[in-house]
Design an enzyme around this catalytic site. Structure first.
Site, PDB file in Angstrom:
ATOM      1  N   LYS A 167       0.842  -1.206   0.000  1.00 26.48           N
ATOM      2  CA  LYS A 167       0.000   0.000   0.000  1.00 26.48           C
ATOM      3  C   LYS A 167       0.875   1.252   0.000  1.00 26.48           C
ATOM      4  O   LYS A 167       0.601   2.212  -0.716  1.00 26.48           O
ATOM      5  CB  LYS A 167      -0.938  -0.002   1.216  1.00 26.48           C
ATOM      6  N   GLN A 212      -5.108  -1.283   9.624  1.00 24.09           N
ATOM      7  CA  GLN A 212      -4.865  -2.619   9.053  1.00 24.09           C
ATOM      8  C   GLN A 212      -5.385  -3.702  10.007  1.00 24.09           C
ATOM      9  O   GLN A 212      -5.019  -3.727  11.185  1.00 24.09           O
ATOM     10  CB  GLN A 212      -3.363  -2.801   8.780  1.00 24.09           C
ATOM     11  N   ASP A 241     -11.331   2.496   3.687  1.00 27.87           N
ATOM     12  CA  ASP A 241     -11.609   1.062   3.605  1.00 27.87           C
ATOM     13  C   ASP A 241     -13.113   0.811   3.449  1.00 27.87           C
ATOM     14  O   ASP A 241     -13.522  -0.298   3.124  1.00 27.87           O
ATOM     15  CB  ASP A 241     -11.116   0.354   4.882  1.00 27.87           C
TER      16      ASP A 241
END
Ligand code: NAD
Length: 284
Positions: A52, A96, A119
């Site tokens: 990422k 995460q 997200d």
């Protein structure tokens, strides 16, 4: 059979985002900023976060990664999220998952400002998806839809079978497929671990979407000729990485299929960039 090339499609999306960012910079505007929070030392998460970071850099984003010890307390994480919510140079915040034991991911995800929730896991964004309102969509299901668009695989009136009902893939994907548009408007069936006869359902599908996490669970006897198969699964086996579909065996039966790896995985990162760019635009 058409192999749905997620790598190439993701590359195109990333290049488009990078072009938009360089346009902004040329106008003297600031670059989009993404903050990634990684707690603990889960090896797979470390790889995902490094990918990422690299993708952000290539797109011209500012990316800031907070690598925190597994012993980080809930209160410390809470303080960090609130600080990032308040920062004007940060457009996206990504926590995460999975978090180490003892940390409440549902609680922490809900603390992220919905407009920075790149997200798409915040209850507000999931609610907006369920209601058909605009908002940030979860990256993996959004990537699946983009891949269908790239190959013009319209789902209108088709029977789409989604296997898996997780909050990050199966559930939001089913909502997108049942939503409006050429790559929605499907008749959607959601299967899961309590579905008694999975084959009976998958054999009726025009499109099968797999988000299970079981190596090669979908075999040729479960699919009728001409089906489109999108395999989200990433499984580590002794022979290396594989998806939830038996790719080799299904090649002869499916009309189009994603490889795994190299299918949906790269699309997820591309959609993270695209979501961060969307968050930036909404906030400017
Ligand atoms: P999860 O473990 O949260 O959910 C798995 C789902 O599969 C559950 O809903 C369960 O009911 C269902 N299931 C389990 N066994 C089944 C069976 N025998 N028959 C039918 N359904 C069954 O998983 P997840 O987070 O949605 O991830 C699924 C897979 O997708 C994993 O392999 C994961 O690594 C992968 N994944 C890939 C990406 C990507 O970017 N490509 C992103 C997220 C997840």
């Amino acid at each position: 059979m058409i192999i749905l090339d997620g790598k190439a499609t993701a590359k195109k999306i990333r290049a488009k985002v990078a072009e938009q960012v360089s346009g902004l910079l040329a106008e003297g505007m600031r670059a989009p900023g993404l903050a990634v929070i990684l707690v603990g030392d889960d090896p797979a998460s470390q790889v995902y976060v490094a990918n990422k970071e690299r993708a952000c850099k290539e797109a011209g984003f500012i990316s800031e990664t907070f690598r925190l010890a597994a012993s980080t307390s809930q209160a410390e994480l809470e303080a960090l999220i609130l600080k990032l919510n308040a920062r004007s140079d940060i457009d996206g915040i990504l926590l995460q998952l999975p978090l180490p034991r003892g940390l409440d991911s549902d609680y922490l995800l809900a603390l992220i400002s919905p407009e920075k929730d790149v997200d798409g896991f915040h209850p507000v964004n999931m609610g907006r998806l369920a209601l058909g309102l605009p908002g940030l969509r979860p990256c993996t299901p959004a990537g699946v839809i983009e891949l269908l668009k790239e190959y013009d695989l319209k789902t209108v009136g088709k029977h789409a079978v989604v296997v898996g009902r997780s909050n990050i893939v199966g559930k939001p994907l089913a909502m997108l497929l049942a939503g409006p548009g050429d790559f929605g408007n499907a008749t959607v069936t959601v299967c899961h671990s309590k579905t008694p006869d999975l084959s009976a359902v998958t054999r009726q599908a025009d499109f099968i979407f797999l988000a299970i996490g079981r190596p090669r669970l979908l075999g040729p006897e479960m699919v009728r000729p001409g089906t489109v198969i999108i395999d989200v699964g990433i499984n580590r086996t002794e022979q290396g990485l594989c998806g939830d579909a038996d790719f080799e065996a299904l090649c002869k039966i499916a009309s189009a299929m994603t490889p795994a790896p190299g299918g949906v995985g790269p699309m997820t990162i591309a959609m993270l960039l695209s979501n961060t760019f969307q968050a930036y635009q909404t906030r400017n």
